[in-house]
Scaffold this motif. Structure first.
Motif, PDB file in Angstrom:
ATOM      1  N   ARG A  65      17.001  47.778   3.666  1.00 36.90           N
ATOM      2  CA  ARG A  65      16.576  46.540   4.319  1.00 36.90           C
ATOM      3  C   ARG A  65      15.556  45.771   3.486  1.00 36.90           C
ATOM      4  NH1 ARG A  65      16.476  44.743   9.946  1.00 36.90           N
ATOM      5  NH2 ARG A  65      14.376  45.582  10.193  1.00 36.90           N
ATOM      6  N   ALA A  66      14.693  46.521   2.778  1.00 38.83           N
ATOM      7  CA  ALA A  66      13.631  45.859   2.001  1.00 38.83           C
ATOM      8  C   ALA A  66      14.206  45.056   0.850  1.00 38.83           C
ATOM      9  CB  ALA A  66      12.645  46.900   1.477  1.00 38.83           C
ATOM     10  N   ARG A  67      15.400  45.366   0.446  1.00 36.48           N
ATOM     11  CA  ARG A  67      16.043  44.635  -0.643  1.00 36.48           C
ATOM     12  C   ARG A  67      16.017  43.127  -0.346  1.00 36.48           C
ATOM     13  NH1 ARG A  67      17.823  45.459  -5.710  1.00 36.48           N
ATOM     14  NH2 ARG A  67      17.759  47.663  -5.199  1.00 36.48           N
ATOM     15  N   GLY A  68      16.213  42.794   0.919  1.00 33.82           N
ATOM     16  CA  GLY A  68      16.208  41.381   1.304  1.00 33.82           C
ATOM     17  C   GLY A  68      14.897  40.687   0.988  1.00 33.82           C
ATOM     18  N   LEU A  69      13.788  41.436   1.068  1.00 31.33           N
ATOM     19  CA  LEU A  69      12.486  40.859   0.738  1.00 31.33           C
ATOM     20  C   LEU A  69      12.492  40.425  -0.720  1.00 31.33           C
ATOM     21  CD1 LEU A  69      10.073  43.491   2.367  1.00 31.33           C
ATOM     22  CD2 LEU A  69      10.850  41.330   3.336  1.00 31.33           C
ATOM     23  N   PHE A  70      13.001  41.333  -1.543  1.00 32.71           N
ATOM     24  CA  PHE A  70      13.046  41.045  -2.978  1.00 32.71           C
ATOM     25  C   PHE A  70      13.971  39.854  -3.249  1.00 32.71           C
ATOM     26  CE2 PHE A  70      14.844  41.679  -7.197  1.00 32.71           C
ATOM     27  CZ  PHE A  70      13.685  41.664  -7.950  1.00 32.71           C
ATOM     28  N   ASP A  71      15.125  39.896  -2.596  1.00 29.93           N
ATOM     29  CA  ASP A  71      16.114  38.853  -2.838  1.00 29.93           C
ATOM     30  C   ASP A  71      15.631  37.469  -2.399  1.00 29.93           C
ATOM     31  OD1 ASP A  71      17.715  40.776  -3.862  1.00 29.93           O
ATOM     32  OD2 ASP A  71      18.934  41.046  -2.056  1.00 29.93           O
ATOM     33  N   SER A  72      14.681  37.448  -1.468  1.00 29.42           N
ATOM     34  CA  SER A  72      14.182  36.151  -0.997  1.00 29.42           C
ATOM     35  C   SER A  72      13.449  35.401  -2.109  1.00 29.42           C
ATOM     36  CB  SER A  72      13.244  36.334   0.185  1.00 29.42           C
ATOM     37  OG  SER A  72      11.993  36.803  -0.272  1.00 29.42           O
ATOM     38  N   GLY A  73      13.066  36.166  -3.152  1.00 35.41           N
ATOM     39  CA  GLY A  73      12.427  35.529  -4.284  1.00 35.41           C
ATOM     40  C   GLY A  73      10.995  35.110  -4.047  1.00 35.41           C
ATOM     41  N   ARG A  74      10.407  35.553  -2.964  1.00 31.41           N
ATOM     42  CA  ARG A  74       8.994  35.203  -2.766  1.00 31.41           C
ATOM     43  C   ARG A  74       8.225  36.455  -2.350  1.00 31.41           C
ATOM     44  NH1 ARG A  74       8.558  32.914   3.079  1.00 31.41           N
ATOM     45  NH2 ARG A  74      10.484  33.697   3.978  1.00 31.41           N
ATOM     46  N   GLY A  75       6.986  36.254  -2.043  1.00 32.27           N
ATOM     47  CA  GLY A  75       6.187  37.364  -1.537  1.00 32.27           C
ATOM     48  C   GLY A  75       5.378  38.076  -2.607  1.00 32.27           C
ATOM     49  N   LEU A  76       4.242  38.637  -2.159  1.00 27.92           N
ATOM     50  CA  LEU A  76       3.321  39.351  -3.031  1.00 27.92           C
ATOM     51  C   LEU A  76       3.085  40.728  -2.460  1.00 27.92           C
ATOM     52  CD1 LEU A  76       0.695  36.533  -3.053  1.00 27.92           C
ATOM     53  CD2 LEU A  76       1.755  37.369  -5.144  1.00 27.92           C
ATOM     54  N   VAL A  77       2.715  41.664  -3.304  1.00 29.83           N
ATOM     55  CA  VAL A  77       2.284  42.940  -2.740  1.00 29.83           C
ATOM     56  C   VAL A  77       0.833  43.280  -3.059  1.00 29.83           C
ATOM     57  CG1 VAL A  77       4.539  44.030  -2.519  1.00 29.83           C
ATOM     58  CG2 VAL A  77       3.286  44.222  -4.675  1.00 29.83           C
ATOM     59  N   THR A  78       0.196  42.495  -3.905  1.00 29.72           N
ATOM     60  CA  THR A  78      -1.225  42.781  -4.114  1.00 29.72           C
ATOM     61  C   THR A  78      -2.051  41.817  -3.277  1.00 29.72           C
ATOM     62  OG1 THR A  78      -1.048  41.443  -6.090  1.00 29.72           O
ATOM     63  CG2 THR A  78      -1.209  43.822  -6.411  1.00 29.72           C
ATOM     64  N   TYR A  79      -3.153  42.327  -2.797  1.00 25.46           N
ATOM     65  CA  TYR A  79      -3.977  41.517  -1.912  1.00 25.46           C
ATOM     66  C   TYR A  79      -5.427  41.714  -2.290  1.00 25.46           C
ATOM     67  CZ  TYR A  79      -6.613  40.211   2.198  1.00 25.46           C
ATOM     68  OH  TYR A  79      -7.536  39.648   3.029  1.00 25.46           O
ATOM     69  N   LYS A  80      -6.124  40.635  -2.449  1.00 26.16           N
ATOM     70  CA  LYS A  80      -7.557  40.748  -2.741  1.00 26.16           C
ATOM     71  C   LYS A  80      -8.327  40.238  -1.527  1.00 26.16           C
ATOM     72  CE  LYS A  80      -7.441  40.585  -7.753  1.00 26.16           C
ATOM     73  NZ  LYS A  80      -6.072  40.094  -8.029  1.00 26.16           N
ATOM     74  N   ASN A  81      -9.272  41.062  -1.077  1.00 23.87           N
ATOM     75  CA  ASN A  81      -9.919  40.704   0.182  1.00 23.87           C
ATOM     76  C   ASN A  81     -10.843  39.501   0.062  1.00 23.87           C
ATOM     77  OD1 ASN A  81     -11.898  41.964  -1.213  1.00 23.87           O
ATOM     78  ND2 ASN A  81     -12.417  43.461   0.364  1.00 23.87           N
TER      79      ASN A  81
END
Ligand code: MGD
Ligand code: MGD
Ligand code: SF4
Ligand code: SF4
Ligand code: SF4
Ligand code: SF4
Ligand code: SF4
Lengths: 810, 268, 410
Positions: free
Chosen positions: A564-580
């Motif tokens: 299911r997570a593949r769709g996240l990648f395929d969307s072409g957006r999104g980040l996984v690092t976060y700075k508080n």
């Protein structure tokens, strides 16, 4: 020396005196003190290597980042994470007490079991996983062989849109039963609202952090509404900005939210929709609405003509005609001036937002009311703007592959749902669990043969006056996947216990109400302590054994997550690092979309496995709605096309008293309780508090420390009553009373408080367990047991905030 | 002599913003979880349950719908002097066995469980009810497995002794050990923070060194809305509160008629 | 056989009567024993004490008996140091009562602390700032002194006297008694005082807190004064009760009158100071803490009547009676005054312990109530039973009242 009495006494005395000058008494004195410092029954926690594991809490749909301190392989403390976007450091009391849920052996099932005692006695016998799986798969296969797969019913409490719920629903479909029934939540009502007014069933997304005027229709912002870790932080941010932010709470009881809000309005419970429309009336009449939004992006505001040439009433006329401050004042009991003042403030604020969902939102709301509140957001045009609400804000997860169903399944799926959701009287509702209970309780033949219960404890949490439990007694075979010895699993015949959340990999999808899409994975913080199995894995194994393996091509649940997570990648957006130092809400305000920080799926997946969150900014700016008109619909085409053909009788059966065009628009429907208000002159309203869990998860014992002794004392809980109401019944603080509704009776003690609206009685949810262990069992009364829920007009869901009751002193 | 060491002396303290505090109780749970506080089957016996951090609920006393509630989270106030020019907090000065002391490096009022004889004089002397006696043996029954979450950083108390909030002293030790390992002698702001402050989801609790003017706590306590509980008893608590509501501040101490001064219009 | 132990053979009751007399007290002692065992074995959860009522019934009993037992050191002081010869006829009784009170109090304290096996930490890890340390040191030492004072009386037992060594030892002790009396007086002065100091130093408890002299708050001195004012009256009451029960005259009137007169004087002085102290509290300490007098008496059963009863009914009235020779010579008046005096001091101690703790200090805190459990009553009443038994046994076997024979010749 002769040993006579005298010498004996003398030597005894001498001996005693002599011992005093030896070190012996001193040594004994010292040793006994040291003994008290090392009593063997006082545990000495072993030390070892200290580590910390980053994860995400999945005890509620809040999805807080947590880190768990470990000593060797023991988890010793849960803390909030500052490197996670949802909750900058803090968590809620339930999440804080989570280790007790992991380690309290007496509230857990330690392995698969089957019932040996009478049903409901909680007497089970250990069996192997092999045996457990074959018992269940044989049963399902048998139903299918018999051609009655629809006799399999499923109750699922997993979050909307989660992979777990997708997998369970898939199993139901593959087996051939339409009877996949979800536990109610405010997200259901919100989804319907979105569907009817904006065209897509998107999750609730409210940009609380950037809002500067929060008009809350009973939301327990401080009681655990939405994603509590996030909402409480937003509260802190609002208070930091001081006078620049105003919070208005609309609620009949001085809850924490109402008390701490800048303004508290207490209308008669159940009249919130009227209040919203009254506010709309003032906004419209004084010309305070966002004309550009209304003109360009809304439909049905002014009177309109349909394709067939008929003239229809618009929202403006409806509100002007029926919801003047005077009229609304009569309905709600508020002063006209109050309504006018709130309306003016709301409409002239920079970033106003109106939100709904009573209490924590664990339960459904009222559909017309939600629509009325949503109409306010449209009036001020605060849709898809920072500080407003975002529509069409779903996670781009991949859908599970389509299934080519066999004949048995295809036939089974054609049968009508036992809860009649989606049928003529409930056209927009996905699940109606109380209809299922009613069908079973009132039907003469058993329509459900086997019931699977996932991630829910409906016997305890449903506001149905015990109807679900009565239904369970009629179901031949019940299977629970609960890790906990809860009220519902007590009724089961077979237990296939899940891991407790800290032992398993699971996901967080869009924490409720969060304004941007977010996805994260929880870690198995400790190895499973007992012989339990991940329910996701069990479903896959079950499918294999029931001849449905072709629909479940995954090796295990993690495999499904990855799919299911593949769709996240395929969307072409999104980040996984976060700075508080860069909270997402600030990025939303600046509308600065950062580029993805991974280039391959594996990089993204590794980040998720390491406890990072995938997130992306919500869609702001251009507003496009998927309604027929392409606009925000004050008058819903969808409703019109369905309800337009209904007879007056059908509408009445749905609880709709309005006529004509009003039906398709947000309006106020008076509560129509079937009980005789003369016999039951008071109203019972359950309330939620953040320091008690009242959903599927039991309260960790730590939480009882936080309760006041006018909430719980020994085995008795308290009901809140206004002193004026109490004096009508000659009640003193602490008196014991019997509260009786058409659905049942409960014994409680009286807590006199000015926080309660006169005429209403308030009971906390989360007490009154009959299962679990000594920390929870037999403590207080559960209001759900005596709530006689009526049906919400249109949605057919529970009206759990208006139970007529009478009281008697005992 | 003592003056010389002043630069190494801290006065750790806490500021709790009551307007931010939501009454959620996470601080209570965080404290109990962090400090191995025993949880008994019946915790509704408020006179005997152990809550180093405790929420008090106050109301403005008005009738519905003017009624309002507010919560006072109450850790140990880490009192300083006795108001008679002495050096001890109310509890420290009375303890028979020197089982509770003020640490002059941190200003923290400690409690040594293995030395305490359980006379409870300190409880009588503390006006904040911040001290708790172990009326029972610590409750971790065999076969329940709850002892598995106990932290080795804090010793589990036996019955018959008094316990109290220690400002999570072990976290100070942890932070110092880490700093030493990294070759530092001083702690940065935020390196040592208590479990309750860390856990608060509304960020209502700020923790730091009141002696260090750069720390947020030192700035916050200068607010006209800052106050302490029972300030006029001269116990010199190191726990401060903030609230813009007059009725809340008025509930923090006893006032003779006319004594309470509301804060009028503050700029900024 | 038993009769050979009895000092003044013809005048003691039969063994059977004596046994029947002690039986109920023994039963109470058994009850207390069971209670004490439970408290030591299972812990103080057997009581209804709490984090609010950290001190409770037992401490009230403790302070009560210690105050009433003050007759011992004070009579000793008057007899041996001031040289009031007439008191020799009552000093033995006073010493025994003192011994009972102090040993009983110590036993009860041993149960009252949560970690009795660590009790000695008070001495080992003593905190010199703690009034309770001062109390502990003084009481422990003074109990030793009382034991030494009691010893010669025991050694005067008819049978023990036959042993030459013991007789000589006892006689020598008698000679040294003035030294012990002086030591005892000194120690008692300090512990009575520091018991008062214990409460006066609780500066964050405005109900109990007091200013004072150097390290001693005014309660220090008031406790000493009130103890020596009430102690003699308690000795009188005990003696009179024994006379009543044995239907004998045991102590000459001059001794009783002498005690009563001194008590009257002391009580009068005490009352003046107590009233001054109370006014100082009402107009100084309370307003400084933001409180008014009535704030202290607004909740629960502890109304202003306690203050009125303590000062007027149980203070000023007995003081007047005791000061008027004509009145105190009339037995009913004397007894009434003595009872009132003793009740007054008990109320005083009760108020400082229970009411101090019951009154919430934080304005949003609430009033809690406390009702002792049977275990607490058991231990408390056992101290009374123990006292009656020890006194009865002493009376039976020891020359408690040296003038008894002389007074009952006729
Ligand atoms: N109840 C209680 N227990 C405690 C403590 C407490 O306060 N109370 N404190 C704890 C602490 S902080 C500590 S450090 C430990 C200390 O506990 P231990 O480590 O046991 O220290 P000591 O008993 O002081 O000394 C150990 C032994 O070393 C011997 N010794 C002395 N000099 C030498 C030498 O040059 N060579 C050799 N080979 N032997 C030598 C001594 O004779 C003694 O037998 O106790 C801990 N345990
Ligand atoms: N004469 C003599 N001197 C010695 C030794 C000896 O054997 N004899 N031993 C030496 C040795 S080995 C050692 S380790 C040192 C020990 O010496 P110290 O380190 O001084 O040890 P302590 O005095 O036991 O405790 C230190 C402080 O910690 C406080 N404390 C205890 N528990 C807590 C808590 O939970 N929270 C907070 N905030 N404070 C707490 C105490 O009140 C005290 O103020 O002494 C050394 N000095
Ligand atoms: S708010 Fe929900 S997700 Fe967050 S810690 Fe609490 S239970 Fe867990
Ligand atoms: S955790 Fe924070 S918000 Fe919650 S009660 Fe404690 S101080 Fe208040
Ligand atoms: S609050 Fe109480 S326990 Fe804490 S230092 Fe002050 S007097 Fe001592
Ligand atoms: S109870 Fe313990 S800490 Fe308190 S005064 Fe007594 S010995 Fe000291
Ligand atoms: S500072 Fe630490 S010990 Fe004190 S209340 Fe907070 S968490 Fe508890």
């Amino acid at each position: 020396m002769k040993l006579n009495r005298r010498n004996f006494i003398l030597s005894l005395v001498g001996g005693i005196a002599g011992i005093q000058v030896t070190p012996l008494p001193w040594k004994l004195m010292d040793d006994s003190a040291i003994w008290t410092q090392n009593w063997p029954w006082v545990p000495v926690p072993p030390t070892g290597e200290f580590t910390s594991v980053k994860s995400v809490c999945s005890l509620c749909p809040g999805g807080c980042g947590i880190k768990v301190r470990k000593v060797d392989n023991r988890a010793v403390k849960i803390e909030g994470r500052t490197d996670f976007p949802v909750n900058p450091g803090g968590i809620c009391p339930v999440g804080m007490g989570g280790l007790q849920l992991l380690y309290d052996e007496s509230i857990r099932y330690l392995g698969p079991m089957k019932r040996v005692g009478p049903r409901g006695a909680g007497v089970f016998e250990n069996i192997s996983w092999k045996e457990a799986l074959s018992i269940l798969s044989n049963r399902i296969s048998a139903l299918r062989k018999k051609g009655t797969p629809e006799a399999l019913a499923i109750v699922d409490g997993n979050k909307n849109d989660s992979t777990m719920s997708a997998l369970i629903k898939r199993f139901a479909t593959a087996a051939g039963t339409p009877n996949y029934i979800r536990m109610p939540s405010m997200e259901d009502t919100y989804k319907m609202t979105s569907y009817l007014m904006t065209g897509n069933s998107s999750p609730m997304s409210v940009d609380l952090e950037n809002a500067n005027y929060i008009l809350s229709f009973g939301c327990g912002l401080l009681e655990g509404w939405g994603a509590p870790g996030r909402v409480l932080n937003a509260w802190g941010l609002w208070k930091e900005r001081g006078n620049k932010v105003k919070i208005v709470q609309i609620e009949s009881r001085a809850s924490n939210t109402a008390s701490k809000a800048d303004k508290w309005l207490a209308p008669v419970p159940g009249t919130e929709a009227a209040l919203a429309l009254g506010i709309a009336n003032v906004i419209i009449n004084q010309g305070l609405f966002d004309t550009s939004f209304i003109d360009r992006h809304s439909y049905g505001f002014e009177d309109w003509t349909s394709e067939d040439g008929t003239r229809h009433m618009g929202f403006k006329r409806l509100v002007t005609d029926k919801y003047s401050p005077r009229q609304v004042s009569k309905i709600t009991g508020l002063k006209e001036g109050q309504i006018v003042a709130i309306a003016k403030e709301f409409a002239s604020a920079k970033a106003p937002v109106a939100i709904c969902g009573k209490g924590k939102g664990n339960n459904n709301g009222s559909l017309y009311e939600f629509m009325a509140v949503q109409a306010l957001n449209a009036l001020v045009g605060n849709i898809n703007k920072p500080g407003g609400i975002f529509v069409n804000n779903t996670l781009p997860l991949s859908n599970l592959p389509d299934m080519k169903l066999d004949a048995i399944a295809a036939r089974g799926l054609k049968t009508s749902r036992i809860d009649r959701a989606g049928s003529k009287l409930f056209p927009f509702t996905e699940s109606l669990i109380d209809n299922m209970s009613r069908a079973i309780n009132e039907g003469d033949k058993n329509t459900v043969d086997t019931l699977l219960v996932f991630a829910s404890n409906p016997v305890f949490t449903l506001p149905d006056g015990g109807a679900f439990k009565r239904a369970l007694n009629k179901i031949p075979f019940i299977v629970s996947f609960s890790p906990y010895r809860d009220e519902t699993s007590y009724m089961a015949d077979l237990i296939l216990p899940d891991h407790v959340y800290l032992e398993k990999r699971d996901e967080v999808v869009c924490p409720t109400g969060l304004q941007y899409p977010l996805y994260a994975l929880s870690q198995p913080v400790v190895d499973p302590l007992y012989n339990t199995r991940h329910t996701g894995d069990v479903i896959i194994q079950l499918a294999k054994r029931s001849g449905l393996q072709r629909y479940f091509p995954w090796s295990d649940y993690e495999d499904v997550l990855k799919f299911r997570a593949r769709g996240l990648f395929d969307s072409g957006r999104g980040l996984v690092t976060y700075k508080n130092n860069k909270p997402v809400w600030q990025q939303i305000k600046q509308n600065r979309l950062a580029a993805s920080d991974y280039s391959t799926f594996n990089q993204m997946w590794e980040g998720l496995l390491a406890g990072k969150a995938w997130y992306s900014l919500p869609h702001t700016g251009n507003v496009s709605f998927s309604t027929k008109s392409g606009k925000f619909e004050f008058a819903s085409f969808k409703m019109k096309s369905v309800l337009g053909t209904y007879s007056k009788g059908s509408l009445k059966a749905m609880g709709i008293g309005a006529e004509g065009d009003e039906i398709f628009m947000p309006h106020y429907e008076q509560l129509r309780s079937s009980a005789n208000r003369h016999d039951y002159p008071l109203r019972l309203i359950p309330y939620e508090i953040i320091n008690l869990a009242d959903n599927f998860v039991p309260s960790p014992p730590f939480l009882t420390k936080t309760l006041f002794d006018n909430q719980l004392r020994k085995k008795e809980s308290f009901i809140e009553i206004n002193p004026k109401t109490a004096s009508d019944y000659n009640l003193q603080e602490g008196d014991r009373i019997l509260v009786e509704s058409p659905a049942g009776k409960a014994m409680v003690r009286v807590c006199l408080t000015e926080e309660a609206m006169p005429g209403n009685l308030y009971m906390p949810l989360g007490l009154g367990h009959t299962a679990y262990d000594e920390f929870l069992r037999g403590k207080g009364a559960n209001p759900n047991q005596i709530i006689s829920a009526e049906k919400d007009p249109l949605s057919g869901q529970f009206v759990w905030w208006d139970t007529p009751v009478k009281i008697r002193k005992i | 002599m003592e003056k010389e060491h002043d630069h190494t002396r801290h006065r750790y303290g806490m500021v709790i913003d009551l307007d931010k505090c939501t009454g959620c109780g996470t601080c209570m749970v965080a404290c109990a979880a962090e400090n191995n506080v025993s949880v008994r089957p019946d915790e509704s016996d408020k006179e005997r349950s152990i809550t180093w951090m405790q929420l008090y609920k106050i109301t403005n006393g008005k009738e519905f719908p003017e009624s309002e509630v507010c919560y006072f989270p109450r850790p140990c106030m880490q009192c300083e002097e006795d108001g008679n020019g002495g050096k001890h907090s109310p509890c420290v000065s009375v303890c028979v066995a020197t089982a509770t002391e003020i640490d002059h490096e941190t200003g923290i009022v400690s409690q040594i469980y293995t030395r305490c004889i359980g006379c409870r004089y300190c409880q009588a002397a503390c006006p904040y009810h911040a001290r708790f006696f172990n009326w029972w043996d610590t409750y971790f029954p065999k076969g329940k497995g709850l002892e598995r979450y106990l932290s080795p950083e804090v010793s589990v108390r036996m019955r018959g002794v008094v316990e109290k909030c220690t400002f999570c002293h072990h976290r100070y030790m942890r932070a110092k050990t880490k700093a030493y390992a990294e070759g530092r002698k001083t702690l940065e702001e935020g390196e040592y923070i208590t479990a309750c402050a860390e856990a608060c989801p509304a960020q209502a609790i700020t923790f730091g060194d009141l002696n260090n003017p750069d720390h947020a706590v030192s700035k916050l306590i200068k607010s006209p809305y800052a106050f302490r509980l029972l300030e006029r008893l001269n116990t010199k608590p190191k726990v401060y509160y903030l609230s813009k509501r007059d009725w809340v501040r008025k509930k923090a101490d006893n006032f003779l008629p006319g004594e309470f001064k509301p804060v009028f219009k503050v700029k900024g | 056989m038993e009769s050979t132990l009895i000092h003044q053979e013809p005048k003691r009751c039969s063994t059977r009567t004596f046994f029947l007399w002690t039986l109920p007290w023994i039963l109470i002692l058994g009850w207390g024993g069971l209670s004490a065992f439970l408290c030591l074995w299972k812990g103080l959860n057997q009581t209804n004490m709490s984090n609010i009522f950290a001190f409770a019934l037992w401490i009230v009993f403790d302070l009560g008996v210690i105050a009433l037992g003050a007759g011992a050191f004070f009579t000793g002081f008057l007899t041996y140091i001031i040289g009031k010869k007439e008191l020799k006829s009552i000093i033995n009784a006073a010493v025994i009562i003192g011994f009972i009170c102090y040993s009983g109090a110590m036993a009860m304290l041993g149960i009252d602390i949560g970690q009795p096996l660590r009790g000695w930490f008070i001495f080992w890890h003593a905190n010199i700032h703690s009034m309770l340390v001062e109390v502990s040191f003084c009481i422990t030492c003074y109990l030793s002194v009382l034991t030494i004072e009691f010893l010669p009386i025991i050694l005067e037992n008819k049978k023990l006297e036959e042993i030459r060594g013991l007789r000589l030892f006892g006689h020598n002790l008698h000679e040294a008694m003035a030294i012990f009396a002086a030591t005892g007086t000194f120690l008692s002065f300090f512990h009575q005082g520091s018991l008062g100091g214990m409460f006066g130093v609780m500066h964050a408890r405005p109900f109990a807190a007091r200013g004072g002299f150097y390290i001693w708050p005014w309660t220090f001195f008031l406790f000493v004064l009130s103890a020596i004012a009430a102690g003699p009256c308690f000795t009188i009451l005990c003696t009179k009760l024994t006379e009543k029960l044995t239907r004998k005259k045991l102590v000459p009137d001059d001794a009783i009158q002498s005690l009563a007169k001194i008590s009257g004087w002391l009580l009068s002085i005490y009352m003046i100071l107590k009233i001054a102290d109370t006014l100082g509290w009402i107009y100084g300490i309370l307003p400084k803490a933001g409180l008014r007098l009535m704030d202290c008496y607004k909740e629960g059963p502890y109304g202003i009547w306690m203050l009125i009863t303590e000062i007027i009914i149980c203070g000023i009235i007995p003081a007047i009676i005791l000061m008027i020779p004509k009145a105190r010579k009339k037995m009913p008046w004397l007894i009434t005054a003595s009872i009132l005096n003793c009740i007054g001091i008990l109320i005083n101690r009760f108020v400082f312990i229970i009411v101090s703790l019951a009154i919430p200090v934080m304005p949003f805190d609430r009033f809690w109530s406390y009702v002792p459990t049977w275990q607490e009553w058991g231990v408390g009443l056992a101290i009374i039973a123990y006292g009656i038994i020890v006194f009865s046994v002493s009376y039976r076997y020891l020359p408690v009242f040296p003038k008894e024979r002389e007074l009952n010749m006729a």
